[in-house]
Design a protein around this motif. Structure first.
Motif, short mmCIF file in Angstrom:
data_model
loop_
_atom_site.label_atom_id
_atom_site.label_comp_id
_atom_site.label_asym_id
_atom_site.label_seq_id
_atom_site.Cartn_x
_atom_site.Cartn_y
_atom_site.Cartn_z
N TYR A 111 0.69 -1.04 0.09
CA TYR A 111 0.16 -0.59 0.32
C TYR A 111 1.07 1.30 -0.39
O TYR A 111 0.55 2.11 -0.17
CB TYR A 111 -1.02 0.09 1.28
CG TYR A 111 -2.00 -0.95 0.63
CD1 TYR A 111 -2.91 -0.65 -0.36
CD2 TYR A 111 -2.75 -1.56 1.70
CE1 TYR A 111 -4.17 -1.50 0.01
CE2 TYR A 111 -3.69 -3.09 1.61
CZ TYR A 111 -4.06 -2.64 0.79
OH TYR A 111 -5.44 -3.21 0.65
N LEU A 112 1.82 1.66 0.74
CA LEU A 112 3.25 2.53 1.14
C LEU A 112 3.31 2.55 -0.64
O LEU A 112 3.59 3.48 -0.96
CB LEU A 112 3.70 1.83 1.73
CG LEU A 112 5.24 3.25 1.14
CD1 LEU A 112 4.20 4.82 2.60
CD2 LEU A 112 6.03 3.03 2.54
N PRO A 117 -1.36 5.57 2.51
CA PRO A 117 -0.88 5.47 3.35
C PRO A 117 -1.69 5.66 4.26
O PRO A 117 -1.43 4.77 5.46
CB PRO A 117 -0.76 7.20 3.42
CG PRO A 117 -0.86 7.70 3.13
CD PRO A 117 -1.10 7.24 1.66
N ASP A 118 -3.10 5.47 4.40
CA ASP A 118 -3.87 4.80 5.16
C ASP A 118 -4.09 3.66 5.41
O ASP A 118 -3.61 2.92 6.18
CB ASP A 118 -5.25 5.89 4.94
CG ASP A 118 -5.16 6.96 5.34
OD1 ASP A 118 -4.15 7.49 6.43
OD2 ASP A 118 -6.69 8.01 4.78
N ALA A 119 -4.13 2.73 4.20
CA ALA A 119 -4.40 1.73 3.85
C ALA A 119 -2.63 0.76 5.30
O ALA A 119 -3.12 -0.34 5.69
CB ALA A 119 -4.72 0.60 2.69
N ARG A 153 9.73 4.89 7.36
CA ARG A 153 9.56 5.38 5.91
C ARG A 153 7.66 5.69 5.84
O ARG A 153 7.33 6.43 5.19
CB ARG A 153 9.27 3.21 4.90
CG ARG A 153 11.21 3.60 4.78
CD ARG A 153 10.68 1.64 3.11
NE ARG A 153 9.78 2.29 2.25
CZ ARG A 153 9.70 1.13 1.42
NH1 ARG A 153 9.40 0.41 1.61
NH2 ARG A 153 8.51 1.79 1.04
N LEU A 154 6.88 4.93 6.41
CA LEU A 154 5.61 5.48 6.89
C LEU A 154 5.30 6.93 7.22
O LEU A 154 5.15 7.92 6.77
CB LEU A 154 4.86 4.55 7.24
CG LEU A 154 3.33 4.51 6.93
CD1 LEU A 154 2.40 4.69 5.70
CD2 LEU A 154 2.44 3.97 8.14
N ARG A 155 6.35 6.97 7.96
CA ARG A 155 6.48 8.87 8.76
C ARG A 155 6.92 9.46 7.63
O ARG A 155 6.97 10.80 8.05
CB ARG A 155 6.97 8.62 10.11
CG ARG A 155 6.16 7.85 10.95
CD ARG A 155 6.80 8.05 12.04
NE ARG A 155 6.10 7.11 13.52
CZ ARG A 155 5.72 7.32 14.58
NH1 ARG A 155 6.46 8.54 15.05
NH2 ARG A 155 5.14 6.50 15.36
N GLY A 156 7.83 9.49 7.39
CA GLY A 156 8.62 9.98 6.20
C GLY A 156 7.51 10.16 5.31
O GLY A 156 7.34 11.28 4.61
N PRO A 161 7.60 13.94 12.03
CA PRO A 161 9.33 13.04 11.94
C PRO A 161 8.66 11.97 12.95
O PRO A 161 7.19 11.97 13.75
CB PRO A 161 9.28 14.34 12.67
CG PRO A 161 7.72 15.22 13.16
CD PRO A 161 6.93 15.07 12.20
N TYR A 162 9.56 11.16 12.49
CA TYR A 162 9.51 9.98 13.49
C TYR A 162 10.38 10.44 15.46
O TYR A 162 10.95 11.55 15.45
CB TYR A 162 10.90 9.23 13.49
CG TYR A 162 11.50 8.23 13.97
CD1 TYR A 162 10.30 7.13 14.05
CD2 TYR A 162 11.77 7.47 14.70
CE1 TYR A 162 10.37 5.94 15.07
CE2 TYR A 162 12.46 6.89 15.60
CZ TYR A 162 11.74 5.71 15.59
OH TYR A 162 11.44 5.35 16.23
#
Length: 164
Positions: A111-112, A117-119, A153-156, A161-162
């Motif tokens: 999904y990314l 991103p939600d999935a 990666r998803l947070r990016g 920010p992580y």
């Protein structure tokens, strides 16, 4: 189950393993062809262990993210129909719930790639929630580390920010 049926099931897993060796050696097209032939033999209603295993690796053999997602969804569906009893006949130490962290991690990554991103977040959360089924071994450590990497990666991608 008769000895002949058990041998036949083992032969299917052996053939899947042979295709996976081709995949890992870089021959994606041949691996994909062999796995497709096996999928035709197994069928959509075949043994859930065979379908789950085959679909999991067939996803890795795909060139397009949409096709990878479709195969990873098939793997998850097959796992949902797989019981611990059937799995124990193949590998006594395994339990089905130990498949879920990896299956959901793969879906999150799919999904990314597809910019959903939600999935991705939903499946990453499911992967993380299922990690209690993983052992404290190399495989479990690898899956947990992959979840952490995908989280970063998803947070990016989400522009956040992580923060641990």
């Amino acid at each position: 189950m008769t000895d002949q049926q058990q041998a036949s099931e083992d032969a299917v897993m052996t053939r899947i393993g042979q295709a996976v060796m081709l995949l890992h050696a870089g021959d994606r097209a041949e691996a994909r062809d062999r796995l497709a032939d096996l999928w035709t033999e197994i069928g959509h209603d075949g043994d859930p262990l065979h379908r789950c295993t085959l679909a999991h690796y067939m996803a890795d053999a795909q060139d397009e993210p949409e096709a990878e997602l479709a195969w990873d969804l098939r793997a998850l569906t097959a796992a949902e129909g797989l019981g611990d009893g059937r799995l124990a006949r193949h590998e006594p130490a395994l339990v089905v719930r130990a498949f879920y962290p990896s299956l959901h991690l793969n879906l999150a990554a799919d999904y990314l790639k597809l910019r959903r991103p939600d999935a991705a977040r939903s499946h990453l959360d499911r992967a993380r929630a299922a990690t209690d089924a993983l052992g404290d071994d190399g495989y479990g450590d690898g899956v947990r580390a992959a979840i952490e990497r995908l989280e970063l990666r998803l947070r990016g991608e989400e522009g956040r920010p992580y923060s641990p």
